[in-house]
Design a protein around this motif. Structure first.
Motif, PDB file in Angstrom:
ATOM      1  N   ALA A 177      75.477  20.248  25.585  1.00  0.00           N
ATOM      2  CA  ALA A 177      75.216  19.272  26.464  1.00  0.00           C
ATOM      3  C   ALA A 177      76.349  19.427  27.852  1.00  0.00           C
ATOM      4  O   ALA A 177      75.613  19.057  28.878  1.00  0.00           O
ATOM      5  N   MET A 178      77.371  19.812  27.722  1.00  0.00           N
ATOM      6  CA  MET A 178      78.290  20.335  28.794  1.00  0.00           C
ATOM      7  C   MET A 178      77.594  21.473  29.630  1.00  0.00           C
ATOM      8  O   MET A 178      77.797  21.431  30.865  1.00  0.00           O
TER       9      MET A 178
ATOM     10  N   ARG B 134      80.089  17.761  31.805  1.00  0.00           N
ATOM     11  CA  ARG B 134      78.697  18.174  32.249  1.00  0.00           C
ATOM     12  C   ARG B 134      78.500  17.836  33.737  1.00  0.00           C
ATOM     13  O   ARG B 134      77.886  18.642  34.449  1.00  0.00           O
ATOM     14  N   LEU B 135      78.877  16.711  34.115  1.00  0.00           N
ATOM     15  CA  LEU B 135      78.793  16.312  35.650  1.00  0.00           C
ATOM     16  C   LEU B 135      79.313  17.461  36.646  1.00  0.00           C
ATOM     17  O   LEU B 135      79.069  17.690  37.736  1.00  0.00           O
ATOM     18  N   VAL B 136      80.661  17.518  36.216  1.00  0.00           N
ATOM     19  CA  VAL B 136      81.333  18.496  37.168  1.00  0.00           C
ATOM     20  C   VAL B 136      80.697  19.952  37.000  1.00  0.00           C
ATOM     21  O   VAL B 136      80.622  20.409  38.043  1.00  0.00           O
TER      22      VAL B 136
ATOM     23  N   ARG C  29      70.976  14.253  44.125  1.00  0.00           N
ATOM     24  CA  ARG C  29      69.956  14.634  43.066  1.00  0.00           C
ATOM     25  C   ARG C  29      70.755  14.232  41.772  1.00  0.00           C
ATOM     26  O   ARG C  29      69.726  14.521  40.788  1.00  0.00           O
ATOM     27  N   VAL C  30      71.612  13.705  41.601  1.00  0.00           N
ATOM     28  CA  VAL C  30      72.204  13.524  40.291  1.00  0.00           C
ATOM     29  C   VAL C  30      72.231  12.333  40.000  1.00  0.00           C
ATOM     30  O   VAL C  30      72.839  11.301  40.799  1.00  0.00           O
ATOM     31  N   ALA C  31      72.009  11.859  38.875  1.00  0.00           N
ATOM     32  CA  ALA C  31      72.323  10.469  38.094  1.00  0.00           C
ATOM     33  C   ALA C  31      72.538  10.534  36.771  1.00  0.00           C
ATOM     34  O   ALA C  31      72.061  11.352  35.808  1.00  0.00           O
TER      35      ALA C  31
ATOM     36  N   ALA D   1      88.327  14.876  37.946  1.00  0.00           N
ATOM     37  CA  ALA D   1      88.174  16.243  37.314  1.00  0.00           C
ATOM     38  C   ALA D   1      87.767  17.051  38.666  1.00  0.00           C
ATOM     39  O   ALA D   1      88.191  18.323  38.578  1.00  0.00           O
ATOM     40  N   LEU D   2      86.997  16.534  39.572  1.00  0.00           N
ATOM     41  CA  LEU D   2      86.514  17.235  40.625  1.00  0.00           C
ATOM     42  C   LEU D   2      87.809  17.726  41.440  1.00  0.00           C
ATOM     43  O   LEU D   2      87.822  18.764  42.008  1.00  0.00           O
TER      44      LEU D   2
END
Length: 100
Positions: free
Chosen positions: A13-14, A38-40, A51-53, A72-73
């Motif tokens: 998933a990550m 995952r988002l990072v 484009r990310v949700a 985290a970013l």
């Protein structure tokens, strides 16, 4: 430290950032940590933040996810001194991290 029984699924998933996922698990199971990583990873790969949700079931969870992703970013961009990550951080407001 012992890895959780679902370690392989969490890692996928990550890391499998080229596909959409639905993550469902009980309270306190680590969903927010997995989604944060995952988002990072998605943003670090250069995906346009607009484009990310990421959609959660509660406002509390959405707020926590926003805070963790931003933190985290910031941490990762400082550690790596990566201009591309800093640029993604500047566009953080374009991410859709919300509740249904």
């Amino acid at each position: 430290m012992t890895k959780p029984a679902d370690h392989v699924v969490r890692e996928r998933a990550m890391q499998a950032i080229g596909e959409s996922i639905a993550l469902s698990a009980g309270a306190g199971s680590g969903k927010t940590s997995v989604l944060t990583a995952r988002l990072v990873n998605v943003l670090a790969s250069g995906v346009d933040p607009a484009r990310v949700a990421a959609i959660t079931f509660t406002e509390k969870a959405a707020g926590e996810l926003q805070r963790r992703v931003r933190d985290a970013l910031e941490s990762r961009s400082k550690e790596s001194d990566d201009a591309a990550l800093r640029a993604q951080l500047d566009r953080f407001h374009e991410l859709t991290l919300t509740t249904i």
